[in-house]
Design an enzyme around this catalytic site. Structure first.
Site, PDB file in Angstrom:
ATOM      1  N   TYR A   1      48.523  15.998  51.509  1.00  0.00           N
ATOM      2  CA  TYR A   1      48.252  15.057  52.490  1.00  0.00           C
ATOM      3  C   TYR A   1      48.060  14.985  54.314  1.00  0.00           C
ATOM      4  CZ  TYR A   1      47.910  10.254  53.888  1.00  0.00           C
ATOM      5  OH  TYR A   1      47.303   9.053  54.265  1.00  0.00           O
TER       6      TYR A   1
ATOM      7  N   SER B   1      50.561   1.095  61.008  1.00  0.00           N
ATOM      8  CA  SER B   1      49.084   1.301  60.722  1.00  0.00           C
ATOM      9  C   SER B   1      49.058   0.367  59.106  1.00  0.00           C
ATOM     10  CB  SER B   1      48.709   2.860  59.350  1.00  0.00           C
ATOM     11  OG  SER B   1      47.893   2.112  59.039  1.00  0.00           O
TER      12      SER B   1
ATOM     13  N   TYR C   1      42.474  -1.753  60.840  1.00  0.00           N
ATOM     14  CA  TYR C   1      41.236  -1.479  60.465  1.00  0.00           C
ATOM     15  C   TYR C   1      40.552  -2.635  59.481  1.00  0.00           C
ATOM     16  CZ  TYR C   1      42.397   3.697  59.029  1.00  0.00           C
ATOM     17  OH  TYR C   1      43.036   5.174  59.400  1.00  0.00           O
TER      18      TYR C   1
ATOM     19  N   ARG D   1      38.289  14.884  52.164  1.00  0.00           N
ATOM     20  CA  ARG D   1      39.868  15.189  52.626  1.00  0.00           C
ATOM     21  C   ARG D   1      39.588  16.244  51.116  1.00  0.00           C
ATOM     22  NH1 ARG D   1      43.418  11.132  55.457  1.00  0.00           N
ATOM     23  NH2 ARG D   1      41.759  10.566  57.158  1.00  0.00           N
TER      24      ARG D   1
ATOM     25  N   LYS E   1      40.068   2.642  69.948  1.00  0.00           N
ATOM     26  CA  LYS E   1      40.493   3.958  69.040  1.00  0.00           C
ATOM     27  C   LYS E   1      39.251   4.566  68.059  1.00  0.00           C
ATOM     28  CE  LYS E   1      44.539   6.560  66.171  1.00  0.00           C
ATOM     29  NZ  LYS E   1      43.630   7.095  65.337  1.00  0.00           N
TER      30      LYS E   1
ATOM     31  N   HIS F   1      40.613  11.392  64.934  1.00  0.00           N
ATOM     32  CA  HIS F   1      41.686  11.634  63.530  1.00  0.00           C
ATOM     33  C   HIS F   1      42.637  12.653  63.319  1.00  0.00           C
ATOM     34  CE1 HIS F   1      41.730   7.874  61.454  1.00  0.00           C
ATOM     35  NE2 HIS F   1      41.919   8.581  60.833  1.00  0.00           N
TER      36      HIS F   1
END
Length: 388
Positions: A35, A117, A140, A175, A261, A285
């Site tokens: 991850y 985050s 976010y 991913r 960002k 990212h």
């Protein structure tokens, strides 16, 4: 025992970030490592980020007498001990339980910023008192503006003053390597996970004590800590709708600095400055989101040229050494952020591991500045690079 008492041992045993990463890989389950380490698609952008840094080579100047590099930095009216911060990373509790708490304490001790985050596994209320005035909050953008306003209030009331708005996640990336390793949201107690816990006993012990990772900031809005429900909420209600009007609204309701960002296109940088945002954060990212993007360090000079010093420019994606940080500063970044290495530090060495990573990066930056013949960041920017 304080980090200072461990400094000599750590410095001799783990003198490089890669040494720490190798130890971290041995201490955490494969699903956690994949991850953290993975990108998306064929993951070529991960290596492209690194290759782009390696291409930047300097022509140093010598015979300057005694040099001592000065890296103290001021950004948005706040003084920092170095132009290096801890980047936001989501689902961090999977990597090491309570990792955000350790990162916050490192930031406070080392006097560098830590950006928490929205989808971290600790809340602003928990992290704020530990990070002191070094706390930044990464948003976010929620589709529900009541949720957005509540998140901003919680961050502000917890002491966070700089807001980082992530633009480069219009939807979740694939991913594939993480999926192949068995990452599920919510994390499930499977035979495979149990075995990985047994074969990584320190991680397993701390995870049992803390429990499987939860998105504690977001679950506040779901009236449940059921991870499956919370992860569905994240997928459906966070991100995917950011536009310039939303950014303008954030400018109206957030009292402190706002940084956008994930910017790679100079036109986006120009628009962000036009609507009154306070900083541009150049990033791809960490190679985790859009495998077809340009290496962030190659996008940096064009954005610097466009912005022309009107607002500070921040940078991440691919920084693994102080020399990398110096390269980004040379190309015009005012500040750099580092993600994976700080996580490696905690996974490898525990509560003071991220202190050691900060020490390596800061010491390496100063060392390379002296090797170059530069006492300050301003002198770094006047250096000459080799063009083949």
């Amino acid at each position: 025992m304080s980090y200072n008492k461990k400094l000599e041992y750590y410095s001799n045993t783990y003198p490089k970030i890669v040494d720490i990463a190798q130890k971290a890989k041995k201490r955490i389950p494969n699903v956690a490592w994949e991850y953290l380490d993975s990108g998306t698609g064929d993951e070529s952008l991960l290596q492209a980020n690194r290759n782009a840094f390696e291409k930047i080579r300097f022509l140093p100047r010598f015979c300057k007498g005694f040099l001592e590099a000065r890296i103290e930095t001021e950004l948005f009216g706040q003084k920092y001990s170095a132009p290096i911060g801890i980047a936001p990373v989501g689902l961090t509790g999977l990597l090491w339980p309570k990792v955000e708490q350790y990162l916050a304490l490192t930031a406070n001790r080392m006097q560098i910023p830590y950006c928490l985050s929205t989808v971290a596994t600790e809340t602003p209320e928990t992290i704020g008192p530990k990070v002191g005035d070094m706390g930044w909050f990464q948003l976010y953008p929620p589709k529900d503006k009541d949720v957005r306003d509540s998140l901003l209030d919680r961050a502000r009331n917890s002491g966070f003053r700089t807001l980082v708005v992530t633009a480069d996640v219009p939807m979740a990336s694939r991913r594939e390597r993480s999926k192949k390793a068995g990452l599920a949201i919510p994390p499930k107690i499977t035979t495979k996970l149990i075995w990985q816990g047994i074969t990584n006993p320190i991680w397993g012990y701390h995870t049992i004590r803390r429990g499987l990772p939860r998105l504690r900031t977001v679950e506040h809005y779901t009236n449940t800590n059921d991870m499956k429900f919370v992860s569905g909420f994240v997928g459906n209600r966070l991100g995917g709708t950011l536009d310039w009007e939303y950014c303008k609204e954030l400018r109206d309701i957030w009292e402190g600095p706002i940084v956008l960002k994930g910017i790679l296109n100079p036109d986006d940088a120009s628009k962000a400055v036009e609507i009154g945002l306070d900083g541009i954060y150049v990033s791809n990212h960490g190679g985790r989101q859009f495998n077809g993007a340009v290496p962030a360090i190659e996008a940096l000079p064009g954005i610097v040229e466009t912005v022309k010093g009107k607002v500070p420019i921040l940078f991440d994606s691919g920084i693994r050494t102080g020399l990398d940080a110096m390269r980004a500063l040379y190309l015009g970044a005012d500040f750099v952020f580092v993600g994976r290495p700080f996580i490696h530090g905690v996974c490898a060495l525990g509560k003071y591991g991220s202190d050691h990573v900060a020490h390596i990066l800061m010491d390496d930056l100063k060392n390379n500045m002296v090797q170059l013949g530069a006492k300050t960041v301003e002198e770094v920017r006047k250096a000459v690079i080799y063009k083949s």
